[in-house]
Scaffold this active site. Structure first.
Site, PDB file in Angstrom:
ATOM      1  N   GLU A 153       0.925  -1.084   0.002  1.00  0.00           N
ATOM      2  CA  GLU A 153       0.008   0.151   0.038  1.00  0.00           C
ATOM      3  C   GLU A 153       0.895   1.262  -0.062  1.00  0.00           C
ATOM      4  OE1 GLU A 153      -3.688   2.275   2.378  1.00  0.00           O
ATOM      5  OE2 GLU A 153      -2.853   0.562   3.164  1.00  0.00           O
ATOM      6  N   ASP A 161      10.885   6.501  -0.036  1.00  0.00           N
ATOM      7  CA  ASP A 161      10.126   6.472  -1.218  1.00  0.00           C
ATOM      8  C   ASP A 161       9.935   5.287  -1.749  1.00  0.00           C
ATOM      9  OD1 ASP A 161      10.024   6.940  -4.092  1.00  0.00           O
ATOM     10  OD2 ASP A 161      11.874   8.360  -4.126  1.00  0.00           O
ATOM     11  N   ASP A 197      -1.703  12.181  -4.112  1.00  0.00           N
ATOM     12  CA  ASP A 197      -1.702  13.561  -4.310  1.00  0.00           C
ATOM     13  C   ASP A 197      -1.938  13.662  -6.127  1.00  0.00           C
ATOM     14  OD1 ASP A 197      -1.073  16.400  -4.898  1.00  0.00           O
ATOM     15  OD2 ASP A 197       0.269  16.100  -3.186  1.00  0.00           O
ATOM     16  N   LYS A 239      -2.087  21.275 -10.533  1.00  0.00           N
ATOM     17  CA  LYS A 239      -1.612  21.982 -11.614  1.00  0.00           C
ATOM     18  C   LYS A 239      -0.712  21.549 -12.667  1.00  0.00           C
ATOM     19  CE  LYS A 239      -1.156  25.811  -8.181  1.00  0.00           C
ATOM     20  NZ  LYS A 239      -0.136  26.838  -7.323  1.00  0.00           N
ATOM     21  N   ASP A 293     -10.416  10.998  -6.043  1.00  0.00           N
ATOM     22  CA  ASP A 293     -11.922  11.622  -6.137  1.00  0.00           C
ATOM     23  C   ASP A 293     -11.556  13.216  -7.002  1.00  0.00           C
ATOM     24  OD1 ASP A 293     -10.128  12.992  -4.436  1.00  0.00           O
ATOM     25  OD2 ASP A 293     -11.773  14.054  -3.089  1.00  0.00           O
ATOM     26  N   THR A 315     -13.284   5.974   3.793  1.00  0.00           N
ATOM     27  CA  THR A 315     -12.515   6.751   4.703  1.00  0.00           C
ATOM     28  C   THR A 315     -13.124   8.206   5.204  1.00  0.00           C
ATOM     29  OG1 THR A 315     -11.245   7.650   3.012  1.00  0.00           O
ATOM     30  CG2 THR A 315     -10.034   5.916   3.771  1.00  0.00           C
ATOM     31  N   ARG A 316     -12.570   8.772   6.370  1.00  0.00           N
ATOM     32  CA  ARG A 316     -13.088  10.120   6.466  1.00  0.00           C
ATOM     33  C   ARG A 316     -12.889  11.155   5.648  1.00  0.00           C
ATOM     34  NH1 ARG A 316     -10.517  11.900  12.336  1.00  0.00           N
ATOM     35  NH2 ARG A 316      -8.865  10.739  11.121  1.00  0.00           N
ATOM     36  N   PHE A 317     -11.662  10.994   4.928  1.00  0.00           N
ATOM     37  CA  PHE A 317     -11.290  11.959   3.656  1.00  0.00           C
ATOM     38  C   PHE A 317     -12.315  11.898   2.561  1.00  0.00           C
ATOM     39  CE2 PHE A 317      -9.217  12.325  -0.253  1.00  0.00           C
ATOM     40  CZ  PHE A 317      -8.668  13.453  -0.232  1.00  0.00           C
ATOM     41  N   GLU A 318     -12.523  10.364   2.415  1.00  0.00           N
ATOM     42  CA  GLU A 318     -13.516  10.286   0.992  1.00  0.00           C
ATOM     43  C   GLU A 318     -14.882  10.687   1.537  1.00  0.00           C
ATOM     44  OE1 GLU A 318     -14.670   6.345  -1.450  1.00  0.00           O
ATOM     45  OE2 GLU A 318     -13.504   6.201   0.162  1.00  0.00           O
TER      46      GLU A 318
END
Length: 259
Positions: free
Chosen positions: A84, A136, A159, A163, A195, A232-235
């Site tokens: 992951e 990394d 991420d 831009k 997303d 997830t909370r972010f989702e």
């Protein structure tokens, strides 16, 4: 539990966690390149710091590029291993590990609070199938993982680098897929989720064009969110804002290019 590790109590120049993850573990031993991540300096809570001190020597590893990992030795089992890349604060990773104890998760990130949080969650839940790698992921794949050593890879909400001048920093690129493919067993699945609509389109285009990967969807499009990927909370926050989440599940071709 809600406190933070004080920087003032640490001698100047001393490492935050002497037996924990080190900054930039591969150092200057490898060529400098455009990276898909930016390390963030954030406050570490008392619980996260305690987990790093206690558990990093047992469940953590720095991606230094100096050895090829024996995954059976690392996990103490020959069970399947899923990589992951980018786990945030680790809540979804811990949920997936608890729901599928027969699968080992090698979770990679550079965010120290998230590393400590995942270790704390795994410890509290009694999980033994999670290992946390610091550094990394490209160096991990290229220098430290043997061919056909992975049973799957997950890249959730990387991420998007929205831009245009930063698009070259996006992780899912042809060169990354070419590096990843040999480390996957034939039939192993790369599961991506985002997303950010333009990044989803980019992922679908790049994965579809790569000869070492096959879309698991007969229509050649996005996949429904699998039950095993937690919301997830972010989702959830994104969904409430009207964002559309896309999952992509691509299988490593049984006969990869160049075979």
């Amino acid at each position: 539990m809600g406190g933070t590790v004080s920087e003032n109590s640490r001698p100047k120049g001393a490492p935050r966690f002497p037996e924990g993850p080190v900054p930039d573990p591969s150092g200057d031993r490898f060529e400098r390149r455009i990276r898909s991540f930016t390390p963030r300096r954030s406050r570490v809570t008392t619980a996260q710091g305690d987990a790093l001190r206690r558990l990093w020597p047992k469940w953590g590893l720095d991606i230094d590029g100096q050895r090829v990992l024996d995954l059976a030795e690392l996990f103490g089992t020959t069970a399947p291993v899923v990589l992951e890349i980018g786990f945030g604060m680790g809540e979804a990773t811990a949920q997936m590990a608890a729901a599928d104890p027969g699968t080992c998760i090698l979770a990679v990130d550079v965010h120290t609070p998230g590393q400590g949080n995942l270790l704390n969650l795994a410890d509290r839940a009694g999980l033994t199938n999670v290992r946390v790698a610091n550094g990394d992921a490209v160096i991990l794949l290229r220098e430290m993982l043997a061919p056909q050593s992975l049973d799957g890879t997950r890249v959730y909400f990387p991420d998007p680098w929205p831009k245009a001048r930063h698009h070259k920093r996006r992780l899912i690129q042809p060169d990354f897929l070419t590096l990843l493919a040999p480390r996957l067993k034939p039939g192993a699945v790369l599961h991506c989720a985002t997303d950010w609509e333009p990044y989803a389109e980019h992922m679908l285009e790049v994965l579809t064009a790569h000869p070492d990967f096959e879309n698991t969807q007969e229509d050649g499009g996005y996949a429904p969110r699998p039950d095993f990927r937690p919301l997830t909370r972010f989702e959830g926050q994104g969904l409430r804002k009207g964002h559309v989440v896309h999952d992509l599940l691509f299988r490593r071709a049984a006969t990869p290019s160049g075979a």
